[in-house]
Scaffold this active site. Structure first.
Site, PDB file in Angstrom:
ATOM      1  N   LYS A  50      38.902  35.241  46.186  1.00 35.90           N
ATOM      2  CA  LYS A  50      38.294  36.305  45.645  1.00 35.90           C
ATOM      3  C   LYS A  50      37.514  36.048  44.284  1.00 35.90           C
ATOM      4  CE  LYS A  50      40.692  38.858  42.525  1.00 35.90           C
ATOM      5  NZ  LYS A  50      40.215  39.099  41.322  1.00 35.90           N
ATOM      6  N   ASN A  51      37.921  35.192  43.631  1.00 36.82           N
ATOM      7  CA  ASN A  51      37.399  34.626  42.343  1.00 36.82           C
ATOM      8  C   ASN A  51      36.112  33.731  42.573  1.00 36.82           C
ATOM      9  OD1 ASN A  51      39.077  36.369  41.010  1.00 36.82           O
ATOM     10  ND2 ASN A  51      40.346  34.999  39.988  1.00 36.82           N
ATOM     11  N   CYS A  91      41.724  45.777  29.847  1.00 34.11           N
ATOM     12  CA  CYS A  91      42.566  46.224  30.967  1.00 34.11           C
ATOM     13  C   CYS A  91      43.961  45.817  30.319  1.00 34.11           C
ATOM     14  CB  CYS A  91      42.219  45.285  32.207  1.00 34.11           C
ATOM     15  SG  CYS A  91      42.329  43.556  31.915  1.00 34.11           S
ATOM     16  N   ARG A 103      39.273  42.106  26.868  1.00 35.27           N
ATOM     17  CA  ARG A 103      38.334  41.133  27.526  1.00 35.27           C
ATOM     18  C   ARG A 103      37.104  41.151  27.185  1.00 35.27           C
ATOM     19  NH1 ARG A 103      40.789  41.012  32.834  1.00 35.27           N
ATOM     20  NH2 ARG A 103      39.724  38.885  33.108  1.00 35.27           N
ATOM     21  N   ASP A 156      46.893  33.409  36.397  1.00 38.77           N
ATOM     22  CA  ASP A 156      46.994  34.362  37.582  1.00 38.77           C
ATOM     23  C   ASP A 156      48.217  33.998  38.331  1.00 38.77           C
ATOM     24  OD1 ASP A 156      43.526  34.452  38.018  1.00 38.77           O
ATOM     25  OD2 ASP A 156      44.864  35.156  36.664  1.00 38.77           O
ATOM     26  N   ARG A 182      43.070  45.057  45.428  1.00 36.01           N
ATOM     27  CA  ARG A 182      41.822  44.598  44.855  1.00 36.01           C
ATOM     28  C   ARG A 182      41.604  43.134  44.889  1.00 36.01           C
ATOM     29  NH1 ARG A 182      40.309  46.877  38.884  1.00 36.01           N
ATOM     30  NH2 ARG A 182      38.738  45.134  39.558  1.00 36.01           N
TER      31      ARG A 182
HETATM   32  C1  EPZ Z   1      38.643  34.726  35.114  1.00 35.18           C
HETATM   33  O1  EPZ Z   1      38.496  35.853  34.421  1.00 35.18           O
HETATM   34  C2  EPZ Z   1      39.626  35.221  36.623  1.00 35.18           C
HETATM   35  N1  EPZ Z   1      38.702  36.365  37.209  1.00 35.18           N
HETATM   36  C3  EPZ Z   1      40.915  35.869  35.897  1.00 35.18           C
HETATM   37  O2  EPZ Z   1      41.451  36.410  37.194  1.00 35.18           O
HETATM   38  C4  EPZ Z   1      41.471  34.679  35.280  1.00 35.18           C
HETATM   39  O3  EPZ Z   1      42.795  35.262  34.956  1.00 35.18           O
HETATM   40  C5  EPZ Z   1      40.695  34.405  33.987  1.00 35.18           C
HETATM   41  O4  EPZ Z   1      39.452  33.788  34.708  1.00 35.18           O
HETATM   42  C6  EPZ Z   1      41.505  32.913  33.549  1.00 35.18           C
HETATM   43  O5  EPZ Z   1      41.666  32.100  34.409  1.00 35.18           O
HETATM   44  C7  EPZ Z   1      37.718  35.943  37.996  1.00 35.18           C
HETATM   45  O6  EPZ Z   1      37.248  34.697  38.181  1.00 35.18           O
HETATM   46  C8  EPZ Z   1      36.947  37.051  38.601  1.00 35.18           C
HETATM   47  P1  EPZ Z   1      37.804  34.179  31.020  1.00 35.18           P
HETATM   48  P2  EPZ Z   1      37.437  35.775  33.111  1.00 35.18           P
HETATM   49  O7  EPZ Z   1      36.631  34.400  30.521  1.00 35.18           O
HETATM   50  O8  EPZ Z   1      36.328  34.707  33.429  1.00 35.18           O
HETATM   51  C9  EPZ Z   1      38.935  34.903  26.394  1.00 35.18           C
HETATM   52  C10 EPZ Z   1      42.687  37.746  38.438  1.00 35.18           C
HETATM   53  O9  EPZ Z   1      43.966  38.059  38.552  1.00 35.18           O
HETATM   54  N2  EPZ Z   1      37.545  35.279  26.331  1.00 35.18           N
HETATM   55  O10 EPZ Z   1      38.251  32.841  31.495  1.00 35.18           O
HETATM   56  O11 EPZ Z   1      37.150  36.988  32.874  1.00 35.18           O
HETATM   57  C11 EPZ Z   1      39.555  35.975  27.212  1.00 35.18           C
HETATM   58  O12 EPZ Z   1      39.945  37.066  26.312  1.00 35.18           O
HETATM   59  C12 EPZ Z   1      41.780  37.758  37.404  1.00 35.18           C
HETATM   60  O13 EPZ Z   1      42.150  37.475  39.812  1.00 35.18           O
HETATM   61  C13 EPZ Z   1      36.782  35.350  24.951  1.00 35.18           C
HETATM   62  O14 EPZ Z   1      37.676  35.266  24.266  1.00 35.18           O
HETATM   63  O15 EPZ Z   1      38.336  35.036  32.105  1.00 35.18           O
HETATM   64  C14 EPZ Z   1      41.073  35.104  27.606  1.00 35.18           C
HETATM   65  O16 EPZ Z   1      41.786  34.991  26.739  1.00 35.18           O
HETATM   66  C15 EPZ Z   1      42.662  38.192  36.250  1.00 35.18           C
HETATM   67  N3  EPZ Z   1      35.630  35.665  25.019  1.00 35.18           N
HETATM   68  C16 EPZ Z   1      40.229  33.623  27.740  1.00 35.18           C
HETATM   69  O17 EPZ Z   1      39.175  33.602  27.157  1.00 35.18           O
HETATM   70  C17 EPZ Z   1      34.762  35.809  26.004  1.00 35.18           C
HETATM   71  O18 EPZ Z   1      33.389  35.977  26.106  1.00 35.18           O
HETATM   72  C18 EPZ Z   1      39.803  33.067  29.239  1.00 35.18           C
HETATM   73  O19 EPZ Z   1      39.235  34.282  29.721  1.00 35.18           O
HETATM   74  C19 EPZ Z   1      35.483  35.492  27.378  1.00 35.18           C
HETATM   75  C20 EPZ Z   1      36.715  35.301  27.465  1.00 35.18           C
END
Ligand code: EPZ
Length: 421
Positions: A22-23, A115, A120, A309, A401
């Site tokens: 999915k990701n 969420c 996020r 995850d 989802r």
């Molecule tokens: C991806 O989300 C995945 N989703 C998430 O999987 C996964 O948990 C996450 O990466 C971490 O591995 C998809 O790939 C669709 P991040 P993403 O930006 O990219 C902070 C699932 O269950 N951050 O890597 O949105 C954020 O708050 C989902 O399949 C900022 O501070 O996550 C977090 O603490 C849930 N500023 C950390 O970085 C930003 O601009 C990692 O988030 C962006 C993120």
């Protein structure tokens, strides 16, 4: 059918195929916005998140045809504005920002809400796109990005307080493919899904090197062409079923996996006393529940560390593993909604400041529980497999989802599950 009923006590055995990721599918679908030619993407899982992405792309003007796992997609002309109604339902929609900006030099995407797993933010996405020359404006809950004179390559460090950003890296990498000059992304996310996206983009004619490491170099090109691509296996679905097998299995085989992507999950299961055997090709594995089990300490980290995850699923396993386990989520410190529900089933878990302290109990007992987010819901299904009695899990849409036909796969392994109103 918004409930899943799980009758505890069945022993799992047999084999299932793991679906496409999915990701990896979500950013790859978004990347088709970068060309006016047709792309064919195979092994896209039939889950509501990929369906949302397809709806968003159609609303932007792309023609999309889906038959089972294959998606054919082409867009001669696309609009700049992603529809709020669809974007608000899935945070990952944010990954249309980079490709839309590169294609149209303008895009309007609604700010994603938070969420249950935590706030996020998208500040890192915007830092990267601004560095490429985009002007960022906020208005009425929307982000408007414009780059009237096109995008220009830049050196960008995307590190945030919680480490790299997966979709942020994706957004900047996609936008940089059509920028003038070379872009270097430091502190890039190195998840296999980022590498799969880079491979997809390179097959469209992009010039990306270093994907899968912390430093990605993108040489901008003038245009990208259509392509065909098979999405990598879903390592989180595979990990979820590996935990199910460790919890309730005799010998369970998962086909269409990637051993490299499962190394840290395999290590966590083996350190707790279970056994995981891969075939020579590394694309199938069999999991044997261990006899002499022990708690483990886990700290989530960006790939190749232990995935956030897979934190909830491992917590469900450790809830009935003898001994003490300490699980810390450094990426989403609030991602412990599943613990309250597991405690309703009799688990002994204390959660404090992004850390769960789990003391294994002999057996959980069935209770009506509620899903809260995708991976927390999966953890509740896992816990119910060996809980005494009949567990009712409501708000099943969270599971749908990200898990393709999860009840059918569990039924194939001999679990006693059924959907209900
Ligand atoms: C991806 O989300 C995945 N989703 C998430 O999987 C996964 O948990 C996450 O990466 C971490 O591995 C998809 O790939 C669709 P991040 P993403 O930006 O990219 C902070 C699932 O269950 N951050 O890597 O949105 C954020 O708050 C989902 O399949 C900022 O501070 O996550 C977090 O603490 C849930 N500023 C950390 O970085 C930003 O601009 C990692 O988030 C962006 C993120």
């Amino acid at each position: 059918m918004d409930k899943l009923i799980v009758h505890g006590g069945a022993t799992l055995s047999g084999a299932i195929n793991i679906s496409g990721s999915k990701n990896a599918s979500l950013p790859i679908l978004a990347a088709t916005l970068l060309t006016a030619e047709e792309c064919v993407i195979r092994r896209v899982p039939d889950v509501s998140d990929t369906n949302y992405m397809i709806q968003i792309l159609s609303a932007l003007g792309m023609e999309v045809e889906r038959s089972s796992g294959t998606v054919r997609i082409v867009g001669e002309k696309v609009s700049d504005e992603a529809p709020y109604e669809l974007v608000r339902r899935m945070r990952a929609s944010i990954c249309v920002m980079g490709p839309l900006l590169a294609r149209n030099r303008r895009c309007v995407v609604s700010l994603p809400g938070g969420c249950v797993i935590g706030d996020r933010p998208v500040d890192l996405h915007l830092r990267g796109l601004e560095a490429l020359g985009a002007k960022v404006e906020f208005e009425a809950g929307n982000i408007t990005l414009t780059a009237t004179h096109g995008l220009r390559g830049a050196e960008i460090d995307l590190r945030g307080t919680h480490g790299p950003t997966v979709l942020g890296t994706d957004n900047v990498m996609m936008a940089a493919t059509l920028a003038e000059g070379t872009t270097v992304i430091e502190s890039a996310a190195a998840e296999p899904e980022v590498l799969d996206l880079a491979n997809f983009l390179n097959s469209m004619g992009a010039k990306i090197s270093g994907a899968g490491t912390r430093r990605i170099v993108i040489e901008g090109v003038s245009a990208l062409h259509g392509t065909e691509h098979n999405v990598i296996p879903d390592r989180i679905e595979a990990g979820t079923f590996m935990v199910a097998a460790a919890l309730a299995g005799d010998a369970v085989t998962l086909r269409r996996v990637n051993r490299e992507h499962l190394k840290v999950i395999t290590a966590a299961l083996e350190s707790s006393g279970h056994r995981v055997v891969f075939n020579d090709a590394g694309d199938a594995c069999t999991i044997y529940r261990g006899g002499n089990l022990a708690g483990v300490d886990l700290v989530t980290a960006p790939y190749p560390g232990y995935p956030t995850d897979m934190q909830a699923q491992m917590t469900a396993l450790l809830a009935t593993t003898p001994g003490l386990s300490v699980i810390k989520d450094t990426i989403f410190p609030q991602r412990f909604m599943h613990c309250a529900e597991l405690k309703r089933m009799g688990a002994d878990i204390k959660v404090d400041q992004g850390t769960a302290i789990v003391r294994g109990v002999a057996q959980l007992s069935a209770a009506p529980v509620m899903a809260s987010d995708l991976r927390a819901s999966a953890a509740l299904v896992l816990a119910a497999l060996t809980a005494k009695g009949r567990t009712e899990i409501s708000r099943l849409y969270h599971i749908d989802r990200g898990y393709e036909h999860i009840d059918e796969k569990f039924l194939m392994l001999g679990a006693r599950v059924e959907r209900a109103q």
